[in-house]
Design an enzyme around this catalytic site. Structure first.
Site, short mmCIF file in Angstrom:
data_model
loop_
_atom_site.label_atom_id
_atom_site.label_comp_id
_atom_site.label_asym_id
_atom_site.label_seq_id
_atom_site.Cartn_x
_atom_site.Cartn_y
_atom_site.Cartn_z
N THR A 95 0.00 -6.21 1.29
CA THR A 95 1.21 -7.00 1.04
C THR A 95 2.44 -6.41 1.73
O THR A 95 2.53 -5.18 1.92
CB THR A 95 1.46 -7.04 -0.49
OG1 THR A 95 2.76 -7.55 -0.74
CG2 THR A 95 1.37 -5.66 -1.13
N ASP A 96 3.42 -7.27 2.02
CA ASP A 96 4.69 -6.79 2.59
C ASP A 96 5.44 -5.89 1.61
O ASP A 96 6.32 -5.13 2.01
CB ASP A 96 5.58 -7.97 3.01
CG ASP A 96 5.90 -8.98 1.91
OD1 ASP A 96 5.48 -8.77 0.76
OD2 ASP A 96 6.58 -9.98 2.22
N GLU A 97 5.09 -5.98 0.32
CA GLU A 97 5.83 -5.20 -0.69
C GLU A 97 5.65 -3.69 -0.51
O GLU A 97 6.43 -2.91 -1.05
CB GLU A 97 5.43 -5.62 -2.11
CG GLU A 97 5.81 -7.06 -2.38
CD GLU A 97 5.85 -7.42 -3.85
OE1 GLU A 97 5.93 -6.52 -4.71
OE2 GLU A 97 5.80 -8.63 -4.14
N LYS A 140 -0.66 -0.56 -4.39
CA LYS A 140 -1.17 -1.22 -3.17
C LYS A 140 -0.95 -0.29 -1.97
O LYS A 140 -1.82 -0.19 -1.09
CB LYS A 140 -0.45 -2.55 -2.93
CG LYS A 140 -0.82 -3.67 -3.88
CD LYS A 140 -2.27 -4.15 -3.75
CE LYS A 140 -2.53 -4.90 -2.47
NZ LYS A 140 -3.94 -5.42 -2.42
N TYR A 186 3.06 -2.18 -8.99
CA TYR A 186 2.17 -3.02 -8.16
C TYR A 186 2.19 -2.53 -6.71
O TYR A 186 1.14 -2.22 -6.13
CB TYR A 186 2.61 -4.49 -8.23
CG TYR A 186 2.01 -5.34 -7.12
CD1 TYR A 186 0.64 -5.61 -7.08
CD2 TYR A 186 2.81 -5.85 -6.08
CE1 TYR A 186 0.09 -6.37 -6.05
CE2 TYR A 186 2.25 -6.61 -5.05
CZ TYR A 186 0.90 -6.86 -5.04
OH TYR A 186 0.34 -7.60 -4.02
P1 NAD Z 1 -4.94 -13.33 -7.71
O1 NAD Z 1 -4.31 -12.58 -8.83
O2 NAD Z 1 -4.85 -14.82 -7.67
O3 NAD Z 1 -6.49 -12.97 -7.63
C1 NAD Z 1 -6.97 -11.65 -7.74
C2 NAD Z 1 -8.48 -11.75 -7.88
O4 NAD Z 1 -9.01 -10.40 -7.96
C3 NAD Z 1 -8.93 -12.48 -9.14
O5 NAD Z 1 -10.01 -13.35 -8.85
C4 NAD Z 1 -9.38 -11.35 -10.07
O6 NAD Z 1 -10.38 -11.74 -11.00
C5 NAD Z 1 -9.91 -10.34 -9.06
N1 NAD Z 1 -9.92 -8.96 -9.56
C6 NAD Z 1 -8.88 -8.29 -10.15
N2 NAD Z 1 -9.28 -7.03 -10.46
C7 NAD Z 1 -10.56 -6.92 -10.04
C8 NAD Z 1 -11.50 -5.86 -10.04
N3 NAD Z 1 -11.20 -4.66 -10.58
N4 NAD Z 1 -12.71 -6.07 -9.50
C9 NAD Z 1 -13.03 -7.29 -8.99
N5 NAD Z 1 -12.20 -8.32 -8.96
C10 NAD Z 1 -10.96 -8.15 -9.47
O7 NAD Z 1 -4.35 -12.68 -6.38
P2 NAD Z 1 -3.96 -13.29 -4.97
O8 NAD Z 1 -2.56 -13.76 -5.03
O9 NAD Z 1 -5.02 -14.18 -4.51
O10 NAD Z 1 -3.96 -11.95 -4.09
C11 NAD Z 1 -5.13 -11.51 -3.42
C12 NAD Z 1 -4.81 -10.29 -2.58
O11 NAD Z 1 -3.78 -10.61 -1.64
C13 NAD Z 1 -4.29 -9.11 -3.39
O12 NAD Z 1 -4.84 -7.94 -2.86
C14 NAD Z 1 -2.77 -9.14 -3.17
O13 NAD Z 1 -2.23 -7.86 -3.29
C15 NAD Z 1 -2.70 -9.68 -1.77
N6 NAD Z 1 -1.47 -10.42 -1.43
C16 NAD Z 1 -1.03 -11.43 -2.26
C17 NAD Z 1 0.11 -12.15 -1.89
C18 NAD Z 1 0.63 -13.29 -2.73
O14 NAD Z 1 1.75 -13.77 -2.46
N7 NAD Z 1 -0.09 -13.78 -3.72
C19 NAD Z 1 0.79 -11.82 -0.70
C20 NAD Z 1 0.30 -10.78 0.09
C21 NAD Z 1 -0.84 -10.10 -0.29
O1 DAU Z 2 5.47 -10.46 -1.08
C1 DAU Z 2 4.11 -10.57 -1.39
C2 DAU Z 2 3.96 -10.52 -2.87
O2 DAU Z 2 4.46 -11.74 -3.38
C3 DAU Z 2 2.53 -10.30 -3.33
O3 DAU Z 2 2.09 -9.04 -2.87
C4 DAU Z 2 2.43 -10.37 -4.87
O4 DAU Z 2 1.10 -10.25 -5.28
C5 DAU Z 2 2.99 -11.70 -5.30
O5 DAU Z 2 3.00 -11.78 -6.72
C6 DAU Z 2 4.40 -11.90 -4.77
O6 DAU Z 2 5.34 -11.00 -5.41
P1 DAU Z 2 6.81 -11.49 -5.86
O7 DAU Z 2 7.29 -10.59 -6.92
O8 DAU Z 2 7.67 -11.70 -4.68
O9 DAU Z 2 6.40 -12.94 -6.44
P2 DAU Z 2 6.78 -13.74 -7.78
O10 DAU Z 2 6.23 -15.11 -7.61
O11 DAU Z 2 6.47 -12.98 -9.00
O12 DAU Z 2 8.37 -13.83 -7.64
C7 DAU Z 2 8.99 -14.39 -6.49
C8 DAU Z 2 10.49 -14.23 -6.66
O13 DAU Z 2 10.92 -15.09 -7.73
C9 DAU Z 2 10.91 -12.84 -7.08
O14 DAU Z 2 12.16 -12.55 -6.46
C10 DAU Z 2 11.08 -12.93 -8.60
C11 DAU Z 2 11.55 -14.36 -8.79
N1 DAU Z 2 11.13 -14.99 -10.06
C12 DAU Z 2 9.82 -14.97 -10.42
C13 DAU Z 2 9.40 -15.55 -11.60
C14 DAU Z 2 7.95 -15.50 -12.00
C15 DAU Z 2 12.08 -15.66 -10.85
O15 DAU Z 2 13.28 -15.72 -10.50
N2 DAU Z 2 11.66 -16.24 -12.01
C16 DAU Z 2 10.36 -16.21 -12.43
O16 DAU Z 2 10.06 -16.73 -13.53
#
Ligand code: NAD
Ligand code: DAU
Length: 333
Positions: free
Chosen positions: A121-123, A149, A145
């Site tokens: 992730t970019d985070e 990561k 988180y």
């Molecule tokens: P998600 O929370 O929707 O899904 C995570 C999946 O991992 C689920 O199916 C869960 O059951 C599984 N999981 C969790 N712990 C586990 C374990 N110990 N063993 C096996 N399976 C397990 O997440 P997502 O948003 O699809 O993110 C997927 C990946 O992409 C993550 O690594 C996240 O850090 C990365 N990522 C997410 C975002 C985003 O915006 N959502 C952006 C950049 C990177």
């Molecule tokens: O940048 C990549 C990341 O993006 C991934 O690695 C993470 O897994 C994913 O959860 C996401 O993280 P963020 O914290 O950026 O996403 P989230 O959707 O939780 O929040 C997006 C922005 O919105 C953040 O600035 C917090 C704000 N927010 C979020 C929620 C849930 C609100 O203002 N209100 C809310 O209720």
């Protein structure tokens, strides 16, 4: 190609598995623990496809991982705890899955000579006021988180450096699209707007995210799997940046709810102000994002409108208790 996809029942993983099975004809074994965020329904349309298999197990389970990795060409690891707010409230599972789980997967890949792709992730770079992070920017994670990561990414890099394991890392920006669990900003706001519930904006709502449509990120990971140089990191950011408040205002317009639903609530502790990724390196491999934010957001709102059967069980289950803890009021109040 035969792939082991860990965390493939989640949001991005299920979109990736669908692309690889349908568009590439890959045989895919999904290994997923099915935490609250993982759902077999996300892969329902792939049941019965040749070579598709599902195993319920954690990536920290060495016996299950060892068995699942036999005979595969590559492993792609999506498995993670992914919600920043949950990592602040209860970090334990983040440490187990990201540190121990990644270690177990790397050991299995090392001893079997399997190519390894880590989804990150970019985070891990922290917050940036201006400009964009490149792959050589320092890691400065802010939350439990992103810190765990970043730790996983460093462990992956160490396996390349020390053992020569064929590893690549792909770091994405904020994803949105179908199948995203409604604890994240966009699906939470869409479902609340459709129900006439409050739209909780953290702090001043001027935090900026670099939005990428989930199918674009899934293709970027596929590109890195197919063409990435071992030992390298590739950033994949979306084409558009948008402040949270503007995201919410666009959702108000797309759903037709009133903007009196917008409510400013207490800010997230340690909240990162802005994320932005430079994606030149993965673009040089031939990838580019196809979906602009305006179109992708409209598609996403339409998908949640049309797929109540997918989100109704979530909104009526344990999620209600999570929502009450997070926002200090019951869903629907
Ligand atoms: P998600 O929370 O929707 O899904 C995570 C999946 O991992 C689920 O199916 C869960 O059951 C599984 N999981 C969790 N712990 C586990 C374990 N110990 N063993 C096996 N399976 C397990 O997440 P997502 O948003 O699809 O993110 C997927 C990946 O992409 C993550 O690594 C996240 O850090 C990365 N990522 C997410 C975002 C985003 O915006 N959502 C952006 C950049 C990177
Ligand atoms: O940048 C990549 C990341 O993006 C991934 O690695 C993470 O897994 C994913 O959860 C996401 O993280 P963020 O914290 O950026 O996403 P989230 O959707 O939780 O929040 C997006 C922005 O919105 C953040 O600035 C917090 C704000 N927010 C979020 C929620 C849930 C609100 O203002 N209100 C809310 O209720």
């Amino acid at each position: 190609m035969k792939l082991l996809v860990c965390g493939g029942a989640g949001f991005i993983g299920s979109n990736f598995v669908r692309q690889r099975v349908v568009e590439h004809g890959d045989a895919v074994i999904v290994l997923d623990k099915l935490t609250y965020a993982g759902r077999e329904e996300n892969l329902a349309d792939l049941r019965g496809e040749p070579g598709f298999e599902f195993i319920r197990a954690g990536i920290e389970d060495a016996a299950a991982v060892g068995g699942a990795m036999a005979g595969v060409d590559a492993v792609v690891n999506f498995a993670a705890e992914t919600h920043v707010d949950r990592s602040i409230a209860e970090p334990d599972a983040f440490i187990t899955t990201h540190a121990l789980g990644t270690f177990v997967l790397l050991e299995a890949a090392r001893t079997r000579g399997v190519r390894y792709v880590q989804v990150s992730t970019d985070e891990v770079y922290g917050s940036i006021e201006e400009g964009s992070f490149t792959e050589s920017s320092p890691l400065q994670p802010s939350s439990p988180y992103s810190a765990t990561k970043a730790g996983a990414d460093l462990l992956v890099a160490s396996y390349r450096h020390t053992f020569g394991t064929e590893t690549v890392i792909c770091r994405g920006s904020n994803n949105y699209g179908p199948f995203q669990y409604p604890e994240k900003l966009i699906p939470l706001m869409v479902l609340n707007a459709l129900h006439g519930d409050k739209l909780p904006v953290y702090g001043d709502g001027m935090q900026v995210r670099n939005w990428i449509y989930v199918e674009d990120f899934a293709r970027a990971i596929g590109h890195v799997l197919d063409h990435g140089e071992p030992g390298n990191v590739y950033n994949a950011g979306g084409p558009d940046e948008c402040a949270n408040l503007e995201v919410v205002q666009r959702i108000v317009q797309l759903t037709g709810c009133g903007d009196e639903l917008i409510e400013y609530v207490t800010d997230r502790p340690g909240h990162d102000r802005r994320y932005s990724l430079s994606s030149e390196k993965v673009r040089a491999l031939g990838w580019e994002p196809r979906m602009r934010f305006g179109d992708g957001l409209a598609n996403t709102v339409a998908w949640y409108r049309e797929n109540a059967a997918w989100w109704e069980p979530i909104r009526s289950g344990d999620y209600r208790a999570y929502y009450e803890r997070q926002y200090g009021r019951a869903l629907g109040d």
